[in-house]
Design a protein around this motif. Sequence first.
Motif, PDB file in Angstrom:
ATOM      1  N   ILE A  72      -2.201 -41.798 -35.593  1.00 16.69           N
ATOM      2  CA  ILE A  72      -2.426 -41.073 -34.340  1.00 16.69           C
ATOM      3  C   ILE A  72      -1.891 -39.650 -34.481  1.00 16.69           C
ATOM      4  O   ILE A  72      -2.480 -38.689 -33.982  1.00 16.69           O
ATOM      5  CB  ILE A  72      -1.764 -41.796 -33.153  1.00 16.69           C
ATOM      6  CG1 ILE A  72      -2.256 -43.244 -33.040  1.00 16.69           C
ATOM      7  CG2 ILE A  72      -1.975 -41.027 -31.858  1.00 16.69           C
ATOM      8  CD1 ILE A  72      -3.718 -43.433 -32.792  1.00 16.69           C
ATOM      9  N   GLY A  73      -0.787 -39.494 -35.189  1.00 16.67           N
ATOM     10  CA  GLY A  73      -0.248 -38.166 -35.466  1.00 16.67           C
ATOM     11  C   GLY A  73      -1.232 -37.310 -36.253  1.00 16.67           C
ATOM     12  O   GLY A  73      -1.388 -36.119 -35.980  1.00 16.67           O
ATOM     13  N   VAL A  74      -1.915 -37.901 -37.217  1.00 18.38           N
ATOM     14  CA  VAL A  74      -2.933 -37.171 -37.980  1.00 18.38           C
ATOM     15  C   VAL A  74      -4.069 -36.741 -37.055  1.00 18.38           C
ATOM     16  O   VAL A  74      -4.580 -35.621 -37.151  1.00 18.38           O
ATOM     17  CB  VAL A  74      -3.453 -38.012 -39.172  1.00 18.38           C
ATOM     18  CG1 VAL A  74      -4.677 -37.372 -39.813  1.00 18.38           C
ATOM     19  CG2 VAL A  74      -2.349 -38.209 -40.206  1.00 18.38           C
ATOM     20  N   LEU A  75      -4.459 -37.632 -36.125  1.00 17.06           N
ATOM     21  CA  LEU A  75      -5.483 -37.262 -35.139  1.00 17.06           C
ATOM     22  C   LEU A  75      -5.009 -36.064 -34.320  1.00 17.06           C
ATOM     23  O   LEU A  75      -5.757 -35.103 -34.127  1.00 17.06           O
ATOM     24  CB  LEU A  75      -5.797 -38.444 -34.215  1.00 17.06           C
ATOM     25  CG  LEU A  75      -6.710 -38.128 -33.039  1.00 17.06           C
ATOM     26  CD1 LEU A  75      -8.107 -37.789 -33.522  1.00 17.06           C
ATOM     27  CD2 LEU A  75      -6.726 -39.274 -32.056  1.00 17.06           C
ATOM     28  N   GLY A  76      -3.776 -36.102 -33.844  1.00 15.67           N
ATOM     29  CA  GLY A  76      -3.220 -34.974 -33.093  1.00 15.67           C
ATOM     30  C   GLY A  76      -3.201 -33.707 -33.921  1.00 15.67           C
ATOM     31  O   GLY A  76      -3.508 -32.615 -33.424  1.00 15.67           O
ATOM     32  N   VAL A 102       2.474 -27.723 -35.050  1.00 15.96           N
ATOM     33  CA  VAL A 102       3.612 -28.634 -35.259  1.00 15.96           C
ATOM     34  C   VAL A 102       4.021 -29.301 -33.945  1.00 15.96           C
ATOM     35  O   VAL A 102       4.213 -30.525 -33.895  1.00 15.96           O
ATOM     36  CB  VAL A 102       4.801 -27.879 -35.901  1.00 15.96           C
ATOM     37  CG1 VAL A 102       6.060 -28.740 -35.923  1.00 15.96           C
ATOM     38  CG2 VAL A 102       4.438 -27.418 -37.299  1.00 15.96           C
ATOM     39  N   THR A 103       4.159 -28.516 -32.878  1.00 14.99           N
ATOM     40  CA  THR A 103       4.606 -29.096 -31.609  1.00 14.99           C
ATOM     41  C   THR A 103       3.531 -29.999 -31.001  1.00 14.99           C
ATOM     42  O   THR A 103       3.858 -31.049 -30.433  1.00 14.99           O
ATOM     43  CB  THR A 103       5.023 -28.003 -30.608  1.00 14.99           C
ATOM     44  OG1 THR A 103       3.969 -27.047 -30.479  1.00 14.99           O
ATOM     45  CG2 THR A 103       6.296 -27.309 -31.056  1.00 14.99           C
ATOM     46  N   ASN A 104       2.269 -29.620 -31.117  1.00 17.55           N
ATOM     47  CA  ASN A 104       1.197 -30.481 -30.612  1.00 17.55           C
ATOM     48  C   ASN A 104       1.172 -31.810 -31.359  1.00 17.55           C
ATOM     49  O   ASN A 104       1.039 -32.878 -30.743  1.00 17.55           O
ATOM     50  CB  ASN A 104      -0.164 -29.788 -30.760  1.00 17.55           C
ATOM     51  CG  ASN A 104      -0.323 -28.588 -29.859  1.00 17.55           C
ATOM     52  OD1 ASN A 104       0.419 -28.398 -28.904  1.00 17.55           O
ATOM     53  ND2 ASN A 104      -1.292 -27.763 -30.163  1.00 17.55           N
ATOM     54  N   THR A 105       1.306 -31.742 -32.678  1.00 15.28           N
ATOM     55  CA  THR A 105       1.327 -32.971 -33.477  1.00 15.28           C
ATOM     56  C   THR A 105       2.523 -33.833 -33.090  1.00 15.28           C
ATOM     57  O   THR A 105       2.398 -35.057 -32.954  1.00 15.28           O
ATOM     58  CB  THR A 105       1.362 -32.626 -34.975  1.00 15.28           C
ATOM     59  OG1 THR A 105       0.222 -31.811 -35.294  1.00 15.28           O
ATOM     60  CG2 THR A 105       1.345 -33.877 -35.832  1.00 15.28           C
ATOM     61  N   GLY A 106       3.673 -33.197 -32.887  1.00 12.67           N
ATOM     62  CA  GLY A 106       4.852 -33.946 -32.441  1.00 12.67           C
ATOM     63  C   GLY A 106       4.610 -34.644 -31.115  1.00 12.67           C
ATOM     64  O   GLY A 106       5.027 -35.789 -30.924  1.00 12.67           O
ATOM     65  N   GLY A 107       3.941 -33.965 -30.195  1.00 11.67           N
ATOM     66  CA  GLY A 107       3.623 -34.590 -28.910  1.00 11.67           C
ATOM     67  C   GLY A 107       2.709 -35.792 -29.079  1.00 11.67           C
ATOM     68  O   GLY A 107       2.906 -36.826 -28.425  1.00 11.67           O
ATOM     69  N   ALA A 108       1.718 -35.690 -29.962  1.00 10.29           N
ATOM     70  CA  ALA A 108       0.820 -36.823 -30.213  1.00 10.29           C
ATOM     71  C   ALA A 108       1.588 -38.001 -30.817  1.00 10.29           C
ATOM     72  O   ALA A 108       1.357 -39.157 -30.442  1.00 10.29           O
ATOM     73  CB  ALA A 108      -0.326 -36.395 -31.128  1.00 10.29           C
ATOM     74  N   VAL A 109       2.513 -37.714 -31.719  1.00  8.71           N
ATOM     75  CA  VAL A 109       3.326 -38.776 -32.328  1.00  8.71           C
ATOM     76  C   VAL A 109       4.210 -39.431 -31.269  1.00  8.71           C
ATOM     77  O   VAL A 109       4.314 -40.664 -31.207  1.00  8.71           O
ATOM     78  CB  VAL A 109       4.169 -38.224 -33.500  1.00  8.71           C
ATOM     79  CG1 VAL A 109       5.238 -39.216 -33.937  1.00  8.71           C
ATOM     80  CG2 VAL A 109       3.263 -37.859 -34.666  1.00  8.71           C
ATOM     81  N   ILE A 110       4.841 -38.637 -30.418  1.00  9.76           N
ATOM     82  CA  ILE A 110       5.674 -39.197 -29.338  1.00  9.76           C
ATOM     83  C   ILE A 110       4.822 -40.086 -28.443  1.00  9.76           C
ATOM     84  O   ILE A 110       5.225 -41.197 -28.081  1.00  9.76           O
ATOM     85  CB  ILE A 110       6.359 -38.075 -28.535  1.00  9.76           C
ATOM     86  CG1 ILE A 110       7.424 -37.392 -29.389  1.00  9.76           C
ATOM     87  CG2 ILE A 110       6.966 -38.611 -27.238  1.00  9.76           C
ATOM     88  CD1 ILE A 110       7.963 -36.093 -28.800  1.00  9.76           C
TER      89      ILE A 110
END
Length: 132
Positions: A72-76, A102-110
């Motif tokens: 899901i992080g990769v999708l973000g 970086v921050t958008n990907t972090g949000g998707a991972v969270i």
Amino acid sequence: MLVPLTLIAFWPNPVDAPVQGQLADVLKFLHAHEVPAWVNYQFVEASANVILFVPVGVAAGLAYPTRHWWQIGVLGLLVSVGIELGQLFFLHSRFASLADIVTNTGGAVIGALLASLVLRWLQDRRLSATVL
């Protein structure tokens, strides 16, 4: 969820432009009341980018429960790269940023981790209900 994300990402001007003065005033007030100086515009912007992508991660995590959080992080990451490239090539008053990716990907991972926790909690709850 995609409509607000698209509007925010591809609005011709930065979406915070109308409130930058008020945000600066709020930050001055907070700093005058002992909020640390690191809580600044960059912190607020980074936090907003994380928060913007948490629903993306939650929705993807719930829609694809067999996927791992990092998938899901990769999708973000891919969605964020697409947004930043769109801003770079098509929106002259917007700025593409590696920090945003970086921050958008972090949000998707969270968001994916939150969805995983909810799914695990629901599964445990179902298992305990069948045992009783």
